[in-house]
Design a protein around this motif. Structure first.
Motif, PDB file in Angstrom:
ATOM      1  N   ALA A 153      81.841  35.488  53.848  1.00  0.00           N
ATOM      2  CA  ALA A 153      81.253  36.746  53.370  1.00  0.00           C
ATOM      3  C   ALA A 153      79.866  36.896  53.973  1.00  0.00           C
ATOM      4  O   ALA A 153      79.038  36.000  53.877  1.00  0.00           O
ATOM      5  N   GLU A 154      79.635  38.052  54.633  1.00  0.00           N
ATOM      6  CA  GLU A 154      78.333  38.305  55.290  1.00  0.00           C
ATOM      7  C   GLU A 154      77.441  39.097  54.352  1.00  0.00           C
ATOM      8  O   GLU A 154      77.918  39.908  53.568  1.00  0.00           O
ATOM      9  N   GLY A 155      76.144  38.894  54.485  1.00  0.00           N
ATOM     10  CA  GLY A 155      75.166  39.754  53.796  1.00  0.00           C
ATOM     11  C   GLY A 155      75.119  39.546  52.298  1.00  0.00           C
ATOM     12  O   GLY A 155      74.972  40.507  51.535  1.00  0.00           O
ATOM     13  N   LEU A 209      86.472  36.188  63.357  1.00  0.00           N
ATOM     14  CA  LEU A 209      86.507  37.639  63.624  1.00  0.00           C
ATOM     15  C   LEU A 209      85.377  38.282  62.822  1.00  0.00           C
ATOM     16  O   LEU A 209      85.400  38.304  61.600  1.00  0.00           O
ATOM     17  N   ASP A 210      84.370  38.774  63.582  1.00  0.00           N
ATOM     18  CA  ASP A 210      83.131  39.282  62.978  1.00  0.00           C
ATOM     19  C   ASP A 210      83.301  40.720  62.482  1.00  0.00           C
ATOM     20  O   ASP A 210      84.161  41.442  62.961  1.00  0.00           O
ATOM     21  N   ASP A 211      82.448  41.101  61.563  1.00  0.00           N
ATOM     22  CA  ASP A 211      82.398  42.490  61.059  1.00  0.00           C
ATOM     23  C   ASP A 211      83.763  43.002  60.618  1.00  0.00           C
ATOM     24  O   ASP A 211      84.094  44.177  60.808  1.00  0.00           O
ATOM     25  N   PHE A 212      84.553  42.133  60.011  1.00  0.00           N
ATOM     26  CA  PHE A 212      85.903  42.535  59.643  1.00  0.00           C
ATOM     27  C   PHE A 212      85.862  43.652  58.595  1.00  0.00           C
ATOM     28  O   PHE A 212      85.080  43.617  57.658  1.00  0.00           O
TER      29      PHE A 212
END
Ligand code: C2E
Ligand code: CA
Ligand code: CA
Length: 754
Positions: free
Chosen positions: A707-709, A650-653
């Motif tokens: 964890a993105e970014g 699930l992206d951009d959570f």
């Protein structure tokens, strides 16, 4: 409205034909009046002729009788003269001459001496009168005639009409005998010419009648004092001498008259001319009547013709109304607008602008309250907008829920913005008897016409373009067109074209995938890569994926593009496998449109089979925001994906509103915490970060956390400390081309990367 189509049609469709009709009928009336006036004159000529004819017999009788009488008279005068010659000079006293005159039944007896002086007369006071040069007596005295009979003439002393005769006595003296005309008339009474002429006036519709002989002497006249006079008018003289029978205008007795000379003939012998006179007033009265009649006819014809024209005009007007006006609002329609703009683009007015008004959500209103209600709302809106415009600002209904205002000769853009904002305010005002339509709003796009606006089409295209820009910026309601919009459109078109070429495999170089490492914290090496789409457009350069993915979605290209991405991602997965990375995962972003497509699962399966890739090596990323749509359906789709062995992330959570409770029932394996939460991990107090809590809660529902970014060492350290499973971000690596990504994987296997 200043330049109303209907008023324009007035001139061309009504006034001009009406003027022509007026001219035509006018000319016709003038011609008939003229002809009838001519007829009046010619009938007068004819009646004068018939009068002359009907009196010819009487005139002829008169003439004959007159001639006889004259002969007798002349004889009598001569006899009397000779009788006088016999009397003695000594006996020639007045009294004796009076007696003699009585005996001879003559009125004057004068004896002249050789000098032309009356030496004796029956009328006492005549004695001593002397003939002078030019006088008929003088003429006789100096002539060779022994005797002479004169025509009737007024007596030089009394002025009474006489017929005179002369006879010489020897060589030097002579006698003059005179007979009063009056007595002569007594003599010719039964053939009274005068009576005849007077009866013409009595019996016929003529004012005056005169009878003239060919010496222009008036032999009889209905007017007193005209008899015996000689005609002086050259016109009449000419008519008499040339026997011209023609109507003429002139003056008689100080009054304007019309006269006709009717020559009288007896067996082709000319007797004299009857001059008949009418006062001009008689004719002018008749002519006045004719003219009035003509005028009346003219008016009647004009009214009939005008009515027919007017009817045609009304009909035409209603046709124009149907063609050029909207029946609902009464406003000029798009056809009118088109023509109006065609004229406007070539006009030399200083500044011209077009405002395009778009009612948003109007369709919803129609569907909720019905079309009749929608129509009423439109009418009210159009009236309200019209009321804030000046009369020379044209207002059109362009189509169902779009209106156009044309402004000419404005000073600044502020003026236009002010106007646009007033229109926006109108939509906020409550409508009469209406429901509350919070959602019925208006968007206004403003376009100032410039040199590039050479057609109405171009004007409407540009202003619509501005409007479409507005829909992308939801909170704005007014926008002014700018040339950059054009650039943006060109950019969109170029991107779209490149995408199409890519999908038809005409272009193999512009599109590619980059791969960003996903770092497995526990194993301290790559867990796999996220495939990120890259597009290069000629003349523009690199296009951000958000932009071209969005365009592909809007242009229904995303499904095919998605398949292309999956294929390329599979190729990369194969390359990894070939390098010995059996457990590496390739994550692929999937958009909602792809997921909802019926054949999606089948197509994914087909590609996997074709490429020889196992589902276990793939992960589909779906953004949290799509869950806002139909949760159940999506969850079902996800289950099907999972059945292919593909895991789900699930992206951009954290950017959406999913509750943890909901996450529990969702068919996913991993949660990618949005960059927003990672960015917050800075130098400030750790207690303030909620990121650890998010990780903890995701773990509690048995899902993995990515964890993105991740850009900083501190973030990596924090996330590792709080047991985040996977890290992704520039700190680990930027997205890399396939070869470099494989190189990265190899290095990480050797423990060399970070
Ligand atoms: P996303 O799925 O959230 O992708 C991650 C985005 O974050 C990527 O941007 C990536 O380059 C960027 N990123 C990675 N690490 C960092 C970092 O440390 N700092 C910052 N500031 N950014 C980082 P990118 O490639 O521009 O992609 C943007 C978005 O475009 C993606 O967001 C995804 O929603 C969409 N996208 C990209 N490729 C595809 C695709 O193949 N299919 C679909 N449907 N969407 C795609
Ligand atoms: Ca992603
Ligand atoms: Ca993301």
């Amino acid at each position: 409205m200043k330049k109303d189509k209907l008023t324009k049609k007035d001139i061309s469709y009504f006034i001009i034909p009406f003027l022509l009709l007026m001219l035509g009928i006018g000319a016709l009336t003038y011609y008939t009046v003229q002809k009838r006036v001519k007829d009046v004159y010619s009938s007068m000529e004819k009646s004068s002729m018939s009068i002359a004819d009907s009196y010819t017999a009487s005139l002829l009788n008169y003439q004959e009788a007159y001639d006889i009488a004259m002969n007798l008279l002349e004889e009598k005068i001569l006899v009397a003269s000779r009788a006088v010659l016999l009397i003695d000079d000594n006996d020639s006293t007045t009294s004796s001459l009076i007696r003699l005159a009585e005996e001879l039944q003559v009125d004057q007896i004068n004896l002249y001496n050789p000098r032309g002086e009356i030496v004796a007369s029956n009328i006492e006071e005549y004695i001593g009168w002397t003939a002078y040069e030019g006088h008929p007596v003088f003429d006789f005295m100096n002539s060779d005639h022994s005797s002479f009979i004169e025509e009737s003439r007024p007596d030089s002393i009394s002025g009474e009409y006489y017929k005179f005769g002369y006879v010489r006595r020897g060589d030097t003296t002579f006698v003059q005998i005179g007979v009063l005309d009056e007595n002569l008339n007594q003599f010719t009474k039964q053939f009274d010419l005068q009576n005849l002429i007077e009866s013409i006036v009595r019996e016929q519709e003529v004012e005056h009648a005169l009878y003239i002989n060919d010496r222009y002497e008036v032999l009889a006249s209905s007017v007193k004092g005209r008899r015996g006079v000689f005609v002086l008018s050259d016109d009449v003289k000419q008519h008499v001498s040339e026997r011209i029978h023609e109507l003429d205008h002139g003056e008689f007795e100080g009054e304007k008259v019309i006269h006709v000379c009717a020559p009288v003939y007896s067996k082709s012998q000319y007797l004299g001319t009857l001059l008949l006179i009418w006062p001009e007033s008689i004719v002018s009265r008749e002519i006045k009547e004719i003219v009035l009649d003509g005028l009346l006819e003219f008016l009647i014809l004009l009214i009939i013709g005008g009515s027919i024209l007017h009817y045609a005009y009304i009909k035409d007007k209603s046709n124009v109304r149907i063609a050029y006006y909207d029946h609902l609002t009464g406003l000029p329609n798009h056809t009118y607008l088109e023509e109006y703009l065609e004229n406007l683009v070539v006009s030399s007015k200083a500044r011209r602008a077009v405002l395009l008004l778009n009612c948003t959500n109007f369709k919803t209103l129609n569907m909720t309250y019905g079309y009749k209600y929608g129509d009423r709302i439109l009418q009210q809106i159009s009236e309200k907008v019209r009321s804030i415009l000046t009369p020379d600002q044209m207002f059109f209904r362009f189509n169902a829920d779009r209106f156009v205002v044309v402004v000419e000769d404005f000073k600044s853009n502020d003026e236009l913005l002010f106007m646009a904002n007033r229109i926006v305010d109108i939509f906020k005002e409550p409508l009469d008897g209406g429901n509350k339509h919070e959602y019925l709003e208006v968007q206004v796009a403003i376009l100032e016409l410039n040199g590039t606006h050479l057609s109405s089409d171009k004007v409407m295209k540009d202003v619509s373009l501005a409007l479409s820009h507005l829909s992308q910026h939801d909170n704005e309601q007014v926008i002014i067109y700018s040339d950059t919009m054009q650039v943006e459109i060109l950019r969109k078109e170029a991107i779209e074209e490149t995408l199409r070429n890519v999908l038809s495999h005409q272009d193999e170089t512009s599109f590619s995938l980059y791969f960003q490492p996903l770092w497995d914290v526990r194993k301290n090496r790559t867990r796999g890569f996220e495939a990120l789409a890259r597009l290069q457009v000629d003349g523009i350069g690199e296009i951000p994926p958000m932009e071209f993915i969005d365009l592909a979605e809007k242009n229904l290209l995303i499904y095919d593009l998605g398949k292309e991405i999956l294929s390329k991602a599979c190729d990369f997965a194969i390359s990894l496998k070939e390098e010995g990375f059996e457990d590496q995962i390739v994550a692929i972003n999937i958009s909602l449109i792809q997921l909802l497509r019926e054949e999606f699962i089948k197509d994914v399966h087909k590609i996997l089979m074709k490429k020889g890739v196992s589902g276990e090596n793939l992960e589909f990323e779906i953004t949290e925001s799509i869950l806002a749509e139909s949760f159940e359906l999506i969850n079902e789709k996800l289950a099907e994906v999972k059945r292919l062995g593909i895991s789900i992330a699930l992206d951009d959570f954290g950017t959406g509103f999913s509750s943890f409770a909901r996450l529990r029932s969702l068919n996913i394996d991993t949660v990618k915490v949005d960059r927003y939460f990672i960015n917050r991990i800075t130098d400030s107090e750790e207690e303030e970060f909620i990121t650890a809590d998010v990780i903890h809660m995701v773990h509690r529902i048995k899902l993995k956390v990515i964890a993105e970014g991740v850009e900083l060492a501190k973030q990596k350290e924090y996330l590792e400390r709080h047991h985040c499973d996977v890290l992704q971000g520039y700190y680990i690596s930027k997205p890399l081309p396939a070869e470099e990504a494989i190189h990265f994987a190899k290095e990480s296997r050797k423990g060399k990367v970070i």
